[in-house]
Design a protein around this motif. Structure first.
Motif, short mmCIF file in Angstrom:
data_model
loop_
_atom_site.label_atom_id
_atom_site.label_comp_id
_atom_site.label_asym_id
_atom_site.label_seq_id
_atom_site.Cartn_x
_atom_site.Cartn_y
_atom_site.Cartn_z
N VAL A 13 0.86 -1.19 0.00
CA VAL A 13 0.00 0.00 0.00
C VAL A 13 0.89 1.23 0.00
CG1 VAL A 13 -1.87 1.24 1.13
CG2 VAL A 13 -1.72 -1.26 1.37
N ALA A 16 0.70 5.19 2.81
CA ALA A 16 -0.04 4.50 3.88
C ALA A 16 0.15 5.13 5.25
CB ALA A 16 0.37 3.03 3.94
N GLY A 22 -4.97 5.26 2.92
CA GLY A 22 -3.87 4.31 2.84
C GLY A 22 -3.69 3.48 4.09
N SER A 23 -3.65 4.14 5.24
CA SER A 23 -3.48 3.40 6.49
C SER A 23 -4.71 2.56 6.79
CB SER A 23 -3.19 4.35 7.66
OG SER A 23 -4.24 5.27 7.84
N ALA A 26 -4.55 -0.56 4.62
CA ALA A 26 -3.52 -1.46 5.14
C ALA A 26 -4.04 -2.22 6.35
CB ALA A 26 -2.27 -0.66 5.51
N VAL A 38 3.75 -1.43 3.98
CA VAL A 38 3.29 -0.06 3.83
C VAL A 38 4.44 0.81 3.34
CG1 VAL A 38 1.41 -0.20 5.49
CG2 VAL A 38 3.72 0.41 6.28
N SER A 39 4.09 1.83 2.58
CA SER A 39 5.10 2.72 2.02
C SER A 39 4.61 4.16 2.07
CB SER A 39 5.41 2.32 0.58
OG SER A 39 6.39 3.17 0.03
N ASP A 40 5.55 5.09 2.16
CA ASP A 40 5.23 6.52 2.14
C ASP A 40 6.54 7.27 1.97
OD1 ASP A 40 2.41 7.97 3.35
OD2 ASP A 40 4.15 9.25 3.00
N THR A 49 3.40 4.39 11.49
CA THR A 49 2.31 3.56 10.97
C THR A 49 2.73 2.09 10.93
OG1 THR A 49 1.42 5.37 9.62
CG2 THR A 49 0.83 3.11 8.97
N ALA A 50 3.93 1.82 10.44
CA ALA A 50 4.41 0.43 10.37
C ALA A 50 4.49 -0.18 11.76
CB ALA A 50 5.77 0.39 9.69
N GLY A 57 7.69 -1.48 6.77
CA GLY A 57 7.55 -0.19 6.10
C GLY A 57 8.75 0.08 5.21
#
Length: 245
Positions: A13, A16, A22-23, A26, A38-40, A49-50, A57
């Protein structure tokens, strides 16, 4: 209630971090049994977030091809495959065409349209090699509907819709699906910060349910498109909206 819609699937995602779509997608993918990456571009928020989700992440700026490829390569190196790419990264803004600069135009298109293209291309190459997969893109109802001050964002999102339809045809022979959602008004912290209360009231008044969507409501449709329940659905853009025409 969960149904194991994505059990044993590896899902990436983008965009995220934070509290938006996004979050939320996920988190819902995790609940449905997926292994999630997850990526950002914002590394501090991504790490938070991760950690909160207990997932891997990987920082990625979708405007940089090398970082996009590294996102896919690192995922495959870690988990052996990539089953679902959810392209959520996008950038908005408000400016009249009369005052909009080339820099503003190009920045929105590079993140929102070109970034989606880069991630879609990288994911599809991997999916063709492994013989399966699904891509879900995040478009917007402004790709269909006019809104003052949104020419760059609307053009980018209309492009995401066209990219989705054409990419779907390019990989249909491989049994790979490409679809998109087109949300209308989705309330989250970032939108509240960058949008005036007056405009939010005006946009909310146009919604048939008299409220904005919650991020998880958009996430649920994205999960449907990613899952085997949508096994005969490709090249479609589904509006997640109660907005009046």
């Amino acid at each position: 209630m969960t149904h194991d819609l994505l059990r044993d699937k590896v899902v990436v995602v983008t965009a995220a971090a934070g509290t938006g779509i996004g979050s939320s997608v996920a988190r819902r993918a995790l609940e449905e049994g997926a292994t999630v990456v997850v990526s950002d571009w914002h590394e501090r928020r991504l790490a938070a977030t991760a950690s909160d989700l207990g997932v891997k992440g990987i920082p990625c700026d979708v405007t940089v091809e090398e970082q996009v490829q590294e996102l896919v390569d690192s995922t495959v190196a870690e988990y052996g495959r990539l089953d679902v790419m959810i392209n959520n990264a996008g950038l908005g803004g408000t400016a009249s065409v009369l005052e909009m600069t080339d820099e503003e135009w190009h920045r929105v298109l590079d993140v929102t349209l070109n970034g989606t293209f880069r991630c879609t291309r990288a994911a599809l190459r991997q999916m063709v090699a492994q013989g399966s997969g699904a891509v879900v893109n995040n478009a917007s109802v402004v790709g269909w509907r006019a809104q003052e001050g949104q020419a760059h964002y609307a053009a980018a999102k209309a492009g995401v819709m066209a990219l989705t339809r054409c990419a779907a045809m390019d990989v249909a022979e491989h049994g790979i699906r490409v679809n998109a959602v087109a949300p209308s008004l989705v309330m989250h912290q970032h939108l509240a910060k960058v949008t005036s209360e007056e405009l939010l009231r005006e946009l909310t008044a146009r919604e048939a349910f008299g409220r904005s969507a919650e991020p998880f409501e958009v996430a649920n449709v994205m999960l449907f498109l990613a899952s085997d329940l949508a096994s005969y659905l490709t090249g479609e853009v589904i509006a997640v909206s109660s907005r009046h025409p």
